[in-house]
Design an enzyme around this catalytic site. Sequence first.
Site, mmCIF file in Angstrom:
data_model
loop_
_atom_site.group_PDB
_atom_site.id
_atom_site.type_symbol
_atom_site.label_atom_id
_atom_site.label_comp_id
_atom_site.label_asym_id
_atom_site.label_seq_id
_atom_site.Cartn_x
_atom_site.Cartn_y
_atom_site.Cartn_z
ATOM 1 N N LYS A 129 48.689 70.772 35.019
ATOM 2 C CA LYS A 129 48.973 69.894 33.363
ATOM 3 C C LYS A 129 47.347 70.020 33.060
ATOM 4 C CE LYS A 129 48.953 65.967 33.754
ATOM 5 N NZ LYS A 129 47.438 64.805 32.826
ATOM 6 N N GLU A 156 40.368 64.660 36.157
ATOM 7 C CA GLU A 156 40.809 65.689 37.621
ATOM 8 C C GLU A 156 40.435 67.045 38.081
ATOM 9 O OE1 GLU A 156 41.794 63.921 40.123
ATOM 10 O OE2 GLU A 156 41.841 61.884 39.866
ATOM 11 N N ARG A 212 41.196 62.754 28.816
ATOM 12 C CA ARG A 212 40.671 62.611 29.681
ATOM 13 C C ARG A 212 39.842 64.427 29.748
ATOM 14 N NH1 ARG A 212 39.910 58.430 34.167
ATOM 15 N NH2 ARG A 212 40.551 56.049 32.906
ATOM 16 N N ALA A 231 42.880 49.985 40.553
ATOM 17 C CA ALA A 231 42.797 49.011 38.972
ATOM 18 C C ALA A 231 42.195 49.546 37.788
ATOM 19 C CB ALA A 231 41.110 47.358 38.907
#
Length: 326
Positions: A186, A276, A250, A4
């Site tokens: 990416k 990430e 981010r 979520a």
Amino acid sequence: MLGAGAWGTAFAKILAEAGSDVALWARRESVAAAIRAEGVNETALPGIKLPERISATSDLAAALDGAGLVFLAVPSQTLRGNLADWAAHLPDGSTLISLMKGIELGTTKRMSQVIVETAGVDPDRVVVVSGPNLAPEIAAEQPAATVVAGTDPVRAQQVQQAIALPYIRPYTSDDVIGCELGGAVKNVIALAYGMASAMGMGDNTKASLITRGLAETARLGVALGADPMTFAGLAGLGDLVATCSSPLSRNRTFGEHLGRGESLEEAQRAARQTAEGVKSCLAIRDLARAHGVEMPITEQVERVCHEGVDPRVAVKLLMGREMKPE
């Protein structure tokens, strides 16, 4: 929908608006309870009203009960541990859809490979979604396109139909490898883009990073069996441009902190989470080395993030590499 966060919540909204009943699983009951009470996930997507067809729960078994499509939207480095706990609850024959973009540390495996291995399912049951899909824009119903990739065309088309909306145009593909690599690499290139932006570098520099970043992504993809044309499409160039150029990204934002001279720890505190690409750059570097593929931008991002190299030094090293044909 297992997860979520911003993307999991935005994707649940897509599914519900396209006509599906959606069980949105949140790890914390407080998040699920707030969604049930207010119809909003203020933590992940503040101010975005969610459709009534979304039911939020922290009960995993209840969320998965009878699900034909199971969407996975957790941080990529937590997927294996989560799936080990979830595998017994996955409905037989269900399609497992990865919304994650990363390469697993240690194993250098793509997310679909982790799903197959950990859940013990046939690869044909796994579908991946990739493309220029920044969650806040999707949640605000700004038009976008995306790619649904799977080795089973019927399952890929089922997912395509489940998310088609006036503001979402999904395309299918059979190139799972290319779509996943485009989505993972990416993030690393966006870190470099953010560093360059913070250091005051201009559009020529940024265009060069995007273009050469795409080139090294495609080199690795071809070495792993991907279709090189995938990297000219939404899951390649499209996702790369969006993630590099948007202030909503981010990874770009995290790179900006590094480009201002902050340490990895300082950037993590300022961003309040790790992007990430910070973790994936290690795995992508190892994957490239294992296949004899040169990825100089990825190498320098890894050195800045994990070896403390100054971003300005990294730029000099990139520019000072041996001359060769494009």
